[in-house]
Write a protein that holds these residues in place. Structure first.
Motif, PDB file in Angstrom:
ATOM      1  N   TRP A   1       0.834  -1.208   0.000  1.00 25.10           N
ATOM      2  CA  TRP A   1       0.000   0.000   0.000  1.00 25.10           C
ATOM      3  C   TRP A   1       0.866   1.254   0.000  1.00 25.10           C
ATOM      4  O   TRP A   1       0.590   2.217  -0.725  1.00 25.10           O
ATOM      5  CB  TRP A   1      -0.930   0.006   1.213  1.00 25.10           C
ATOM      6  N   ILE A   2       1.922   1.247   0.803  1.00 21.31           N
ATOM      7  CA  ILE A   2       2.838   2.396   0.842  1.00 21.31           C
ATOM      8  C   ILE A   2       3.499   2.585  -0.522  1.00 21.31           C
ATOM      9  O   ILE A   2       3.633   3.703  -1.024  1.00 21.31           O
ATOM     10  CB  ILE A   2       3.900   2.205   1.947  1.00 21.31           C
ATOM     11  N   GLY A   3       3.891   1.465  -1.128  1.00 20.03           N
ATOM     12  CA  GLY A   3       4.509   1.546  -2.445  1.00 20.03           C
ATOM     13  C   GLY A   3       3.568   2.114  -3.493  1.00 20.03           C
ATOM     14  O   GLY A   3       3.984   2.904  -4.352  1.00 20.03           O
TER      15      GLY A   3
ATOM     16  N   LEU B   1       4.048   5.386  -5.854  1.00 23.32           N
ATOM     17  CA  LEU B   1       3.944   5.370  -7.308  1.00 23.32           C
ATOM     18  C   LEU B   1       2.962   6.420  -7.809  1.00 23.32           C
ATOM     19  O   LEU B   1       3.185   7.049  -8.850  1.00 23.32           O
ATOM     20  CB  LEU B   1       3.514   3.985  -7.791  1.00 23.32           C
ATOM     21  N   MET B   2       1.874   6.641  -7.074  1.00 24.60           N
ATOM     22  CA  MET B   2       0.903   7.654  -7.467  1.00 24.60           C
ATOM     23  C   MET B   2       1.517   9.047  -7.410  1.00 24.60           C
ATOM     24  O   MET B   2       1.221   9.909  -8.242  1.00 24.60           O
ATOM     25  CB  MET B   2      -0.333   7.565  -6.570  1.00 24.60           C
TER      26      MET B   2
ATOM     27  N   ASP C   1      -2.258  -8.090  -7.793  1.00 24.19           N
ATOM     28  CA  ASP C   1      -3.118  -8.493  -8.899  1.00 24.19           C
ATOM     29  C   ASP C   1      -4.386  -7.654  -8.933  1.00 24.19           C
ATOM     30  O   ASP C   1      -4.822  -7.202  -9.996  1.00 24.19           O
ATOM     31  CB  ASP C   1      -3.464  -9.976  -8.757  1.00 24.19           C
ATOM     32  N   MET C   2      -4.981  -7.413  -7.758  1.00 24.32           N
ATOM     33  CA  MET C   2      -6.189  -6.601  -7.701  1.00 24.32           C
ATOM     34  C   MET C   2      -5.916  -5.172  -8.170  1.00 24.32           C
ATOM     35  O   MET C   2      -6.672  -4.600  -8.971  1.00 24.32           O
ATOM     36  CB  MET C   2      -6.742  -6.557  -6.273  1.00 24.32           C
ATOM     37  N   LEU C   3      -4.825  -4.584  -7.673  1.00 25.25           N
ATOM     38  CA  LEU C   3      -4.524  -3.193  -8.000  1.00 25.25           C
ATOM     39  C   LEU C   3      -4.229  -3.026  -9.488  1.00 25.25           C
ATOM     40  O   LEU C   3      -4.728  -2.088 -10.130  1.00 25.25           O
ATOM     41  CB  LEU C   3      -3.343  -2.718  -7.159  1.00 25.25           C
TER      42      LEU C   3
END
Length: 311
Positions: A25-27, A31-32, A166-168
């Motif tokens: 999640w932090i990664g 990236l965003m 995979d979901m993201l």
């Protein structure tokens, strides 16, 4: 190797909130943030990371260098090294381009064009599905986004081992692709083609001879997949070569989508001749922008008895 997940693709699971996933999640947040950086910073970071990867990822570097040596024998040793390094840089640039496609697509405004769209439209007007024969470009999903500006398409994908990733990725790609078909879901792929959909499929990797035949690729015998022949025979789909690439000044790049005429009399009754034909198309396309291809994959890893080892 990726494996088929035991959950619905793109579905959220409460277990994703467990501590074991916090790093991912932090990664993703990181990236965003990278996706909204100015392009001048993005491509400088890409060059830095790409050059670093070229230096330290020795196995991948050796594979890329060897691939370029055998595919471009006209290049000098210095040219091979320079272009192999650029492959890693282009891969990192492609990651930033994909992040922009996912999170900041307005960046591509007025930066892209298409050629040959009539070939796709002609096939679909005839009521046929279209198998878009593409390559593993370093542009990644940025190429899919570019295509989506002109026509709707689906993509064949391999699920990630990590279910959260995979979901993201599935959800990010859902903003680009009309359909995402698991590479093991042949029935689903055939169904989409029979319904007239355009599906991006890349027959340019070595999956051994259980799924292909030996056919020259840049003059070097390579295991070449033939699954698309069966798909087309069953679905009656047309095969339209697809290529996308970046050119111009890296500070102000331009992107191009190239669609070629649908292959006539394809597939034939000769699977080796068909494999040669597809490889020749890919060769011709890759010569347009040689370093925007994932040369760090072992394209010539399958070497039956009597064939010289490449790596």
């Amino acid at each position: 190797m990726s494996q088929k997940p035991d959950y619905q693709p793109g579905a959220f699971q409460w277990s994703f909130l467990l501590p074991q996933y916090w790093g991912i999640w932090i990664g993703i947040v990181f990236l965003m943030i990278l996706a909204i950086l100015p392009w001048a910073i993005q491509h400088r970071l890409a060059a830095l990371i790409g050059n670093t990867a070229f230096k330290y990822l020795k196995s991948r570097r050796k594979t890329a260098v060897r691939n370029l040596e055998v595919c471009f024998p006209e290049w000098t040793a210095e040219q091979v090294q320079q272009n192999a390094r650029q492959v890693f840089v282009d891969q990192m640039i492609g990651i930033f381009e994909t992040l922009n496609a996912w999170y900041s697509p307005q960046w591509f405004k007025n930066r892209f064009s298409v050629e040959g769209l009539e070939h796709l439209e002609k096939a679909q007007t005839e009521g046929r599905g279209v198998l878009l024969l593409g390559t593993h470009s370093t542009l990644l999903d940025a190429g899919g986004y570019l295509c989506d500006q002109f026509f709707k398409l689906g993509v064949v994908y391999r699920p990630q081992n990590n279910p959260l990733l995979d979901m993201l990725i599935y959800r990010c790609r859902a903003t680009i692709y009309e359909h995402q078909v698991d590479h093991d879901d042949m029935r689903g792929l055939i169904r989409q083609l029979k319904h007239g959909q355009a599906i991006w499929y890349s027959p340019d990797q070595d999956f051994g001879l259980k799924q292909g035949v030996m056919a020259p690729f840049f003059g070097v015998p390579a295991a070449t997949v033939t699954a698309h022949r069966r798909l087309m025979k069953i679905s009656k789909a047309a095969a339209v070569p697809l290529y996308f690439y970046r050119d111009g000044d890296i500070r102000n790049p331009q992107y191009h989508v190239l669609l070629e005429p649908a292959l006539d009399h394809f597939p034939s009754e000769d699977e080796v001749a068909d494999a040669i034909r597809v490889n020749q198309i890919i060769e011709r396309q890759l010569r347009i922008a040689p370093t925007q291809y994932m040369w760090f994959h072992r394209r010539f890893k399958t070497r039956p008895n009597g064939y010289e080892k490449i790596y």
